[in-house]
Design a protein around this motif. Structure first.
Motif, PDB file in Angstrom:
ATOM      1  N   ASP A 138      20.216  36.390  50.448  1.00 41.31           N
ATOM      2  CA  ASP A 138      19.269  36.353  51.565  1.00 41.31           C
ATOM      3  C   ASP A 138      19.452  37.611  52.416  1.00 41.31           C
ATOM      4  OD1 ASP A 138      17.128  35.225  52.761  1.00 41.31           O
ATOM      5  OD2 ASP A 138      18.277  33.964  54.123  1.00 41.31           O
ATOM      6  N   ASP A 139      19.876  37.462  53.702  1.00 43.95           N
ATOM      7  CA  ASP A 139      19.971  38.664  54.531  1.00 43.95           C
ATOM      8  C   ASP A 139      21.402  39.174  54.633  1.00 43.95           C
ATOM      9  OD1 ASP A 139      20.948  36.645  56.083  1.00 43.95           O
ATOM     10  OD2 ASP A 139      20.109  37.419  57.947  1.00 43.95           O
ATOM     11  N   ARG A 140      22.290  38.644  53.764  1.00 43.14           N
ATOM     12  CA  ARG A 140      23.674  39.112  53.806  1.00 43.14           C
ATOM     13  C   ARG A 140      24.017  39.922  52.565  1.00 43.14           C
ATOM     14  NH1 ARG A 140      26.881  34.150  53.873  1.00 43.14           N
ATOM     15  NH2 ARG A 140      25.022  33.460  52.776  1.00 43.14           N
ATOM     16  N   LEU A 141      24.612  41.093  52.787  1.00 49.33           N
ATOM     17  CA  LEU A 141      25.048  41.916  51.677  1.00 49.33           C
ATOM     18  C   LEU A 141      26.563  41.870  51.616  1.00 49.33           C
ATOM     19  CD1 LEU A 141      22.910  45.088  52.508  1.00 49.33           C
ATOM     20  CD2 LEU A 141      22.383  43.414  50.763  1.00 49.33           C
ATOM     21  N   LEU A 142      27.101  41.569  50.436  1.00 46.83           N
ATOM     22  CA  LEU A 142      28.553  41.595  50.246  1.00 46.83           C
ATOM     23  C   LEU A 142      28.909  42.977  49.712  1.00 46.83           C
ATOM     24  CD1 LEU A 142      31.121  39.864  50.374  1.00 46.83           C
ATOM     25  CD2 LEU A 142      30.768  39.337  47.964  1.00 46.83           C
ATOM     26  N   ILE A 143      29.809  43.657  50.423  1.00 46.77           N
ATOM     27  CA  ILE A 143      30.080  45.047  50.090  1.00 46.77           C
ATOM     28  C   ILE A 143      31.560  45.276  49.821  1.00 46.77           C
ATOM     29  CG2 ILE A 143      30.114  47.378  51.079  1.00 46.77           C
ATOM     30  CD1 ILE A 143      27.510  46.539  52.525  1.00 46.77           C
ATOM     31  N   HIS A 144      31.850  45.947  48.715  1.00 47.14           N
ATOM     32  CA  HIS A 144      33.227  46.365  48.443  1.00 47.14           C
ATOM     33  C   HIS A 144      33.436  47.714  49.106  1.00 47.14           C
ATOM     34  CE1 HIS A 144      36.394  48.376  46.012  1.00 47.14           C
ATOM     35  NE2 HIS A 144      36.982  47.228  46.206  1.00 47.14           N
ATOM     36  N   TRP A 145      34.427  47.760  50.004  1.00 49.89           N
ATOM     37  CA  TRP A 145      34.659  48.970  50.780  1.00 49.89           C
ATOM     38  C   TRP A 145      35.991  49.557  50.359  1.00 49.89           C
ATOM     39  CZ3 TRP A 145      34.170  48.998  56.842  1.00 49.89           C
ATOM     40  CH2 TRP A 145      33.887  50.304  57.242  1.00 49.89           C
ATOM     41  N   ILE A 146      35.972  50.811  49.952  1.00 49.06           N
ATOM     42  CA  ILE A 146      37.144  51.409  49.337  1.00 49.06           C
ATOM     43  C   ILE A 146      38.229  51.733  50.370  1.00 49.06           C
ATOM     44  CG2 ILE A 146      36.651  53.879  49.433  1.00 49.06           C
ATOM     45  CD1 ILE A 146      37.139  53.855  46.354  1.00 49.06           C
ATOM     46  N   ASP A 147      37.828  51.889  51.631  1.00 48.41           N
ATOM     47  CA  ASP A 147      38.806  52.205  52.670  1.00 48.41           C
ATOM     48  C   ASP A 147      38.347  51.606  53.984  1.00 48.41           C
ATOM     49  OD1 ASP A 147      40.761  53.188  54.246  1.00 48.41           O
ATOM     50  OD2 ASP A 147      40.553  55.270  53.592  1.00 48.41           O
TER      51      ASP A 147
END
Lengths: 174, 97
Positions: A138-147
């Motif tokens: 929906d309006d949520r993005l799951l993001i892998h953040w390297i730092d």
């Protein structure tokens, strides 16, 4: 069934944009503006658009205002700068002997409502420094953040991931 | 023009090499996807720009290819990452070996 956007009838404007995109791809790939090629291209684009049918709802979020192309160019410029920066950032991490990483998953909310807008935002985030879109719900993005910006204001830093693109995408997508 | 084309081709090749090194050095699947996507996307774009400078007659096709790469490469990476996430693969933490 009716609540699924894929089964809603596509607005007429989506067909026009779909046809235009197909024709543009045809012109670029044939590399000529001869009348016979254009006629063949128009025919193929028509068939392709008709075959895509209601799936073109995806294109319904596009805004057709005089300023839209300008916003698109502004977005592309920003995107190219971010893509280059992201490569320098990645090169630095890959080549430094200590491998400076502090990865984690963060969640970002987006104000974009159209499917295409969210997809473009997810794509853009994947190609910007240190971030990879893992899931869109929906309006949520799951993001892998390297730092994860080690201990500084996490909330503001997380918002900043999407804000730059979101503001520019909003010019031509809802 | 020839020199500029060669520079673009070289930069593109170096970025692709960097992507390969990144694949080997990164500790987990998500970081590997990140390294491979970013470096290889810009690497491919640079190589195509270099080709365009060598063969100016091909620019229209090359623009189309660059467009396709920029649009599809991140989608592929996100799809892979989502599959790993849904399969329950945990994120590597700092300090873990």
């Amino acid at each position: 069934m009716t609540s699924n956007p894929a089964f809603r009838a596509a607005p007429a404007r989506a067909y026009v944009i779909g046809f235009g995109t197909c024709l543009l791809a045809w012109i670029l790939l044939t590399g000529t503006l001869a009348a016979s090629e254009l006629a063949a291209g128009a025919l193929v684009a028509l068939v392709a658009t008709a075959a895509a049918g209601s799936r073109l709802t995806l294109l319904g979020g596009l805004r057709l205002s005089p300023a839209a192309p300008l916003h698109l160019v502004r977005y592309l410029g920003y995107f190219l700068v971010q893509l280059t920066l992201s490569n320098f950032d990645m090169a630095r991490r890959i080549l430094s002997p200590s491998l400076p990483l502090d990865p984690g998953m963060v969640e970002v909310h987006t104000g974009l409502r159209s499917e295409l807008g969210r997809m473009l935002l997810a794509n853009s985030i994947t190609l910007t420094p240190g971030t990879l879109t893992v899931d869109v719900d929906d309006d949520r993005l799951l993001i892998h953040w390297i730092d994860r910006a080690g201990g500084t204001d996490m909330e503001a830093a997380t918002r900043a991931i999407a804000a730059g693109f979101e503001q520019r995408i909003r010019g031509f997508l809802s | 023009m020839r020199l500029l084309a060669d520079l673009f081709l070289l930069a593109g090749a170096l970025l692709c090499l960097l992507a390969a090194v990144g694949l080997l050095r990164m500790p987990d699947v998500y970081n590997r996807i990140q390294a491979a996507t970013k470096a290889s996307t810009l690497g491919s774009v640079f190589i195509l720009v270099g080709v365009g400078l060598l063969e100016p007659g091909w620019w229209a096709k090359l623009v189309a290819i660059i467009g396709f790469i920029l649009f599809t490469s991140p989608v592929g990476s996100s799809t892979l990452a989502r599959a790993f996430h849904r399969a329950g693969v945990a994120v590597w933490q700092k300090g873990q070996s």
